[in-house]
Design a protein around this motif. Structure first.
Motif, PDB file in Angstrom:
ATOM      1  N   ALA A  96      14.364 -12.384 -16.319  1.00 43.55           N
ATOM      2  CA  ALA A  96      13.923 -13.422 -15.707  1.00 43.55           C
ATOM      3  C   ALA A  96      12.560 -13.708 -16.357  1.00 43.55           C
ATOM      4  O   ALA A  96      11.789 -12.652 -17.061  1.00 43.55           O
ATOM      5  CB  ALA A  96      13.998 -13.333 -14.385  1.00 43.55           C
ATOM      6  N   ILE A  97      12.008 -14.917 -15.976  1.00 44.51           N
ATOM      7  CA  ILE A  97      10.462 -15.114 -16.091  1.00 44.51           C
ATOM      8  C   ILE A  97       9.555 -14.649 -15.099  1.00 44.51           C
ATOM      9  O   ILE A  97       9.937 -15.110 -13.957  1.00 44.51           O
ATOM     10  CB  ILE A  97      10.079 -16.446 -16.417  1.00 44.51           C
ATOM     11  N   GLY A  98       8.748 -13.554 -15.122  1.00 45.79           N
ATOM     12  CA  GLY A  98       7.833 -13.336 -13.877  1.00 45.79           C
ATOM     13  C   GLY A  98       6.898 -14.350 -13.690  1.00 45.79           C
ATOM     14  O   GLY A  98       6.667 -15.397 -14.235  1.00 45.79           O
ATOM     15  N   GLU A  99       6.169 -14.231 -12.362  1.00 47.51           N
ATOM     16  CA  GLU A  99       4.790 -15.003 -12.095  1.00 47.51           C
ATOM     17  C   GLU A  99       3.947 -14.927 -13.071  1.00 47.51           C
ATOM     18  O   GLU A  99       3.138 -16.044 -13.168  1.00 47.51           O
ATOM     19  CB  GLU A  99       4.634 -14.610 -10.568  1.00 47.51           C
ATOM     20  N   ASP A 100       3.710 -13.938 -13.716  1.00 50.17           N
ATOM     21  CA  ASP A 100       2.743 -13.874 -14.887  1.00 50.17           C
ATOM     22  C   ASP A 100       3.511 -14.495 -16.202  1.00 50.17           C
ATOM     23  O   ASP A 100       2.466 -14.171 -17.172  1.00 50.17           O
ATOM     24  CB  ASP A 100       2.429 -12.496 -14.838  1.00 50.17           C
ATOM     25  N   ARG A 101       4.233 -15.156 -16.048  1.00 48.89           N
ATOM     26  CA  ARG A 101       4.899 -15.542 -17.404  1.00 48.89           C
ATOM     27  C   ARG A 101       5.648 -14.643 -18.422  1.00 48.89           C
ATOM     28  O   ARG A 101       6.286 -14.849 -19.176  1.00 48.89           O
ATOM     29  CB  ARG A 101       4.033 -16.407 -18.156  1.00 48.89           C
ATOM     30  N   ALA A 102       5.516 -13.281 -17.912  1.00 52.24           N
ATOM     31  CA  ALA A 102       6.032 -12.110 -18.730  1.00 52.24           C
ATOM     32  C   ALA A 102       7.544 -12.029 -18.400  1.00 52.24           C
ATOM     33  O   ALA A 102       8.035 -12.183 -17.093  1.00 52.24           O
ATOM     34  CB  ALA A 102       5.275 -10.986 -18.647  1.00 52.24           C
ATOM     35  N   PRO A 103       8.461 -11.269 -19.320  1.00 51.52           N
ATOM     36  CA  PRO A 103       9.710 -11.068 -18.936  1.00 51.52           C
ATOM     37  C   PRO A 103       9.850  -9.997 -17.791  1.00 51.52           C
ATOM     38  O   PRO A 103       9.011  -9.257 -17.807  1.00 51.52           O
ATOM     39  CB  PRO A 103      10.217 -10.589 -20.383  1.00 51.52           C
ATOM     40  N   VAL A 104      10.857 -10.078 -16.902  1.00 56.59           N
ATOM     41  CA  VAL A 104      10.938  -8.846 -15.894  1.00 56.59           C
ATOM     42  C   VAL A 104      11.919  -8.010 -16.597  1.00 56.59           C
ATOM     43  O   VAL A 104      13.364  -8.661 -16.498  1.00 56.59           O
ATOM     44  CB  VAL A 104      11.429  -9.802 -14.803  1.00 56.59           C
ATOM     45  N   TRP A 105      11.795  -6.932 -16.874  1.00 57.98           N
ATOM     46  CA  TRP A 105      12.678  -5.794 -17.179  1.00 57.98           C
ATOM     47  C   TRP A 105      13.107  -4.935 -16.132  1.00 57.98           C
ATOM     48  O   TRP A 105      12.293  -4.833 -15.197  1.00 57.98           O
ATOM     49  CB  TRP A 105      12.166  -4.975 -18.453  1.00 57.98           C
ATOM     50  N   PRO A 106      14.227  -4.263 -16.397  1.00 62.71           N
ATOM     51  CA  PRO A 106      14.667  -3.257 -15.414  1.00 62.71           C
ATOM     52  C   PRO A 106      13.478  -2.373 -15.254  1.00 62.71           C
ATOM     53  O   PRO A 106      12.785  -1.885 -16.187  1.00 62.71           O
ATOM     54  CB  PRO A 106      15.966  -2.574 -15.876  1.00 62.71           C
ATOM     55  N   ALA A 107      13.362  -1.548 -14.079  1.00 62.52           N
ATOM     56  CA  ALA A 107      12.178  -0.789 -13.824  1.00 62.52           C
ATOM     57  C   ALA A 107      12.077   0.607 -14.795  1.00 62.52           C
ATOM     58  O   ALA A 107      10.947   0.817 -14.956  1.00 62.52           O
ATOM     59  CB  ALA A 107      12.223   0.029 -12.551  1.00 62.52           C
ATOM     60  N   HIS A 108      13.221   1.085 -15.354  1.00 65.53           N
ATOM     61  CA  HIS A 108      13.035   2.072 -16.374  1.00 65.53           C
ATOM     62  C   HIS A 108      12.875   1.702 -17.701  1.00 65.53           C
ATOM     63  O   HIS A 108      12.985   2.437 -18.704  1.00 65.53           O
ATOM     64  CB  HIS A 108      14.149   2.831 -15.907  1.00 65.53           C
ATOM     65  N   ILE A 109      12.729   0.267 -17.827  1.00 63.65           N
ATOM     66  CA  ILE A 109      12.850  -0.201 -19.350  1.00 63.65           C
ATOM     67  C   ILE A 109      11.655  -0.773 -19.738  1.00 63.65           C
ATOM     68  O   ILE A 109      10.967  -1.700 -18.893  1.00 63.65           O
ATOM     69  CB  ILE A 109      14.042  -1.337 -19.459  1.00 63.65           C
TER      70      ILE A 109
END
Length: 241
Positions: free
Chosen positions: A88-101
């Motif tokens: 997804a797109i995060g609030e900071d516009r960066a992609p949201v990856w799974p926590a371990h990735i």
């Protein structure tokens, strides 16, 4: 395992060719070419990539580059660990990856790419694709992108290297930000890093000019790599676990 959704007509088959001088072990890098004029109204639905509201409201070019980048990212995650997810797109516009990735997505005119790795192997990955600047544009933008020490070194470069030098400096600092921001959670800008040297073989050395955390301090040096293909420059900053 779910069947992989169909590729949209605007994207070519995904390419796993490594386009940079040094292959990074334990990573997956995939790219595609895309044509916004071939984007269809139901491509997001058919590709099973949910478009965020900001993308739904945007022009075909932005929609096609977002779709192409997310398709590369999903396929890379699938290849790396059998995961079926679209960042997804995060609030900071960066992609949201799974926590371990850790991962990075990039696109420029007609081309998109994504790289992913498990954080056991790589703590940070930042990748950036740019169209090579023309000499005139490079001269015009140099003062905004390069710090005085970089300007001084560039003055010794030949005229035909000027455009490459400015494009490279811009791109590698973008890659540095993408690699480090998820780790330090602190914004920084072009003037906060310096490209110390680069080779025509695609190696780059750069240095931080500001404190970002207790670990990432002013003076810390990092390595990057780049490659030029079809008038575009791809750069990558990778931080080992």
């Amino acid at each position: 395992m779910n069947a992989t959704p169909a590729l949209p007509a605007c994207c070519t088959a995904l390419d796993s060719h490594w386009p940079l001088p040094t292959v990074l072990p334990d990573t997956v890098l995939l790219s595609t070419h895309f044509d916004p004029s071939r984007l269809l109204g139901d491509d997001f639905q058919r590709s099973a990539v949910p478009p965020p509201p900001s993308i739904q409201r945007s022009v075909a070019k932005r929609q096609a580059e977002f779709l192409a980048g997310r398709i590369c990212a999903r396929a890379a995650l699938q290849q790396l660990e059998g995961m079926d997810m679209v960042p997804a797109i995060g609030e900071d516009r960066a992609p949201v990856w799974p926590a371990h990735i850790c991962g990075s997505i990039t696109h420029s005119t007609g081309r998109a790419a994504a790289i992913v790795a498990n954080k056991q192997h790589w703590r940070g990955l930042g990748m950036d694709l740019e169209n090579l600047l023309s000499s005139e544009r490079a001269e015009r933008l140099a003062g905004e992108i390069l710090i005085p020490a970089e300007m001084q070194r560039m003055a010794a470069a030949s005229a035909d290297q000027l455009a490459l030098c400015v494009t490279l400096t811009f791109s590698v600092k973008e890659s540095l930000f993408k690699a480090l921001y998820p780790i330090v959670q602190k914004r920084f800008y072009f003037e906060h890093a310096e490209v110390l040297e680069w080779t025509e073989q695609g190696q780059v050395r750069l240095r931080l000019l500001t404190d970002l955390s207790n670990e990432w301090r002013n003076g810390t040096e990092l390595e990057a790599q780049f490659g030029v293909q079809d008038g575009q420059l791809l750069s990558l900053v990778s931080i080992r676990a």
